[in-house]
Design a protein around this motif. Sequence first.
Motif, short mmCIF file in Angstrom:
data_model
loop_
_atom_site.label_atom_id
_atom_site.label_comp_id
_atom_site.label_asym_id
_atom_site.label_seq_id
_atom_site.Cartn_x
_atom_site.Cartn_y
_atom_site.Cartn_z
N LYS A 33 8.66 4.62 -4.96
CA LYS A 33 7.85 4.65 -3.64
C LYS A 33 6.78 3.69 -4.35
O LYS A 33 6.48 3.31 -2.80
CB LYS A 33 7.56 6.26 -3.32
N ILE A 34 6.49 3.76 -5.33
CA ILE A 34 4.91 3.12 -5.50
C ILE A 34 5.35 1.62 -5.01
O ILE A 34 5.20 0.73 -4.88
CB ILE A 34 4.56 3.02 -6.41
N THR A 35 6.51 1.09 -5.77
CA THR A 35 7.48 0.38 -5.27
C THR A 35 7.69 -0.82 -3.97
O THR A 35 6.83 -1.63 -4.07
CB THR A 35 8.75 0.02 -5.89
N SER A 36 8.25 0.54 -3.35
CA SER A 36 8.06 0.47 -2.09
C SER A 36 6.79 -0.11 -0.93
O SER A 36 6.73 -1.09 -0.53
CB SER A 36 9.08 1.14 -1.07
N ASP A 49 5.49 -3.56 -1.74
CA ASP A 49 6.16 -4.47 -1.50
C ASP A 49 6.25 -4.69 0.03
O ASP A 49 6.13 -5.83 0.15
CB ASP A 49 8.17 -4.49 -1.39
N ALA A 50 5.49 -3.31 0.81
CA ALA A 50 5.59 -3.30 2.47
C ALA A 50 4.10 -3.95 2.18
O ALA A 50 3.88 -5.00 2.96
CB ALA A 50 5.07 -2.67 2.81
N ALA A 51 2.79 -4.32 1.28
CA ALA A 51 1.37 -4.42 1.60
C ALA A 51 2.09 -6.44 0.94
O ALA A 51 0.98 -7.08 1.59
CB ALA A 51 0.86 -4.24 0.54
N SER A 62 2.11 -11.12 3.63
CA SER A 62 3.14 -12.69 4.23
C SER A 62 3.22 -12.78 5.58
O SER A 62 3.03 -14.04 5.90
CB SER A 62 4.30 -12.65 3.03
N MET A 63 3.22 -11.85 5.75
CA MET A 63 3.68 -11.73 7.70
C MET A 63 1.93 -12.53 8.53
O MET A 63 1.69 -13.48 8.28
CB MET A 63 3.49 -10.69 8.66
N GLU A 94 -7.89 -6.85 7.06
CA GLU A 94 -7.06 -6.05 7.88
C GLU A 94 -5.82 -5.94 8.14
O GLU A 94 -5.25 -5.10 8.41
CB GLU A 94 -8.08 -6.11 8.97
N HIS A 95 -5.40 -7.49 8.41
CA HIS A 95 -4.44 -7.86 8.94
C HIS A 95 -3.37 -7.00 7.82
O HIS A 95 -1.62 -6.41 8.36
CB HIS A 95 -4.03 -8.71 9.85
N THR A 96 -3.58 -7.38 6.21
CA THR A 96 -2.44 -6.94 5.55
C THR A 96 -2.27 -5.49 5.80
O THR A 96 -1.24 -4.57 5.27
CB THR A 96 -3.06 -7.69 4.18
N VAL A 97 -3.88 -4.32 5.33
CA VAL A 97 -3.33 -3.25 5.87
C VAL A 97 -3.00 -1.91 6.72
O VAL A 97 -1.59 -1.57 6.87
CB VAL A 97 -4.59 -2.43 5.49
N VAL A 98 -2.82 -3.14 7.91
CA VAL A 98 -2.96 -2.65 9.50
C VAL A 98 -0.98 -3.09 8.91
O VAL A 98 -0.06 -1.73 9.66
CB VAL A 98 -2.78 -2.85 10.44
N ASN A 99 -0.46 -4.02 8.50
CA ASN A 99 0.98 -4.26 8.76
C ASN A 99 1.65 -2.83 7.66
O ASN A 99 3.04 -2.83 8.15
CB ASN A 99 1.00 -5.63 8.42
#
Length: 426
Positions: free
Chosen positions: A364-367, A370-372, A377-378, A339-344
Amino acid sequence: MNKDDIRYTTYVQILKEELIPAMGCTEPIALAYAAAKAREVLGKYPQKVLVEASGSIIKNVKSVIVPNTGHLKGIPAAVAAGIVAGDANRKLEVISDVDDSKKSEIASFLKNIEIDVLPLDMGYIFDLIITLFYDCDCVKVRIVNQHTNIVLIEKNNDIILETEIENNSVSGSADRDLLTMEGIWDFINSMDVSDVKDTLDRQIFYNTSISEEGLLGNYGANIGSVLLNTYGNDIKVRAKAKAAAGSDARMNGCELPVIINSGSGNQGITCSIPVIEYAKELKVSKDKLYRALALSNLTSIHQKHGIGTLSAYCGAVSAGAGAGAGIAYLTEGSLESVEHTVVNTLAIVSGIVCDGAKASCAAKITSSVDAAIMGLSMYKDGQAFHGGDGIVMNNIEETIKGISKIGKDGMRETNNEIIKLMVENN
């Protein structure tokens, strides 16, 4: 979750309905499918063709290569391919079997037959009507909401088929409103893998194949190769690069099929390939990979359902967040991490706009992937975006609902402006 739970059977059915094969970008293929069905009813090649399409379809077809046409682009090319070489029985693989003689015939048809294209605004984001004319005969086929959802077949004003148009859905389809992150988590941990194995095996094979082709060939801007050549072969790079490579190939004429998600091949690639790559890296069991893919796919569908099939909100974001969920399951194994990964992820990249299908989709897929990875990591570092941080709400379901409102309602005018800009600069 027990098998007799309505959610269990619904989630299995959703995966079977959503994870289907398609060749090429699905909007031009939907046009080709409608055109092939219209020609089938007409019984001959038409003398004239009228194409009416909603703005979002025009946007998504404008810049992408239609496979098996000799690298032709645009609505007339997709429609001509469907009329000349399409097999309507194959739906989103309607033009998967086209030999060189048929490709020449498609080019000849485009040169000699008038194909008019008009904008269509009847209140549906996804809406197209193909009308074929021959002497006094006229056949009309209409598709609404989803890529193969034919709602009207008419010949010479006689109704052959007519179905009720349901808001953003297909009549008789599994109820996506039953999706929740907690329900999805319960499902993937209790599911009988044999219920989804064939569906997921096909996704693994098809999407891995086109990803590998994207790295071998010269497609579009070669984003996948650029990433590997620039940043190396670390798993965090490889997860992005191989997903991007699949889109490189698919957006630029590759004739391999993909397994789609939420009506999109790019989204199908995005929510599967990074998870597959992490599973290889971690050497997890096939059983665990199946569960991770079920999680990723259903998480993507859950987000996209509220937004709708087409929007100015880039679908790669939803799919990237889905991939993040699958990777979190493989590495952390907790609902909290998922859940935290999706929200982040949603907090980081929800501003990416969709300006149609074309080579830059791979970037855009790369970005999004990468955000996921960053969002996960967060979480591992004890960091998170919390309710009140911009569009992040108090829990994941509220956040997904908020994103849905932004994508469906808030970005409607953005979509109109993108379409205007693209048409004006045609």
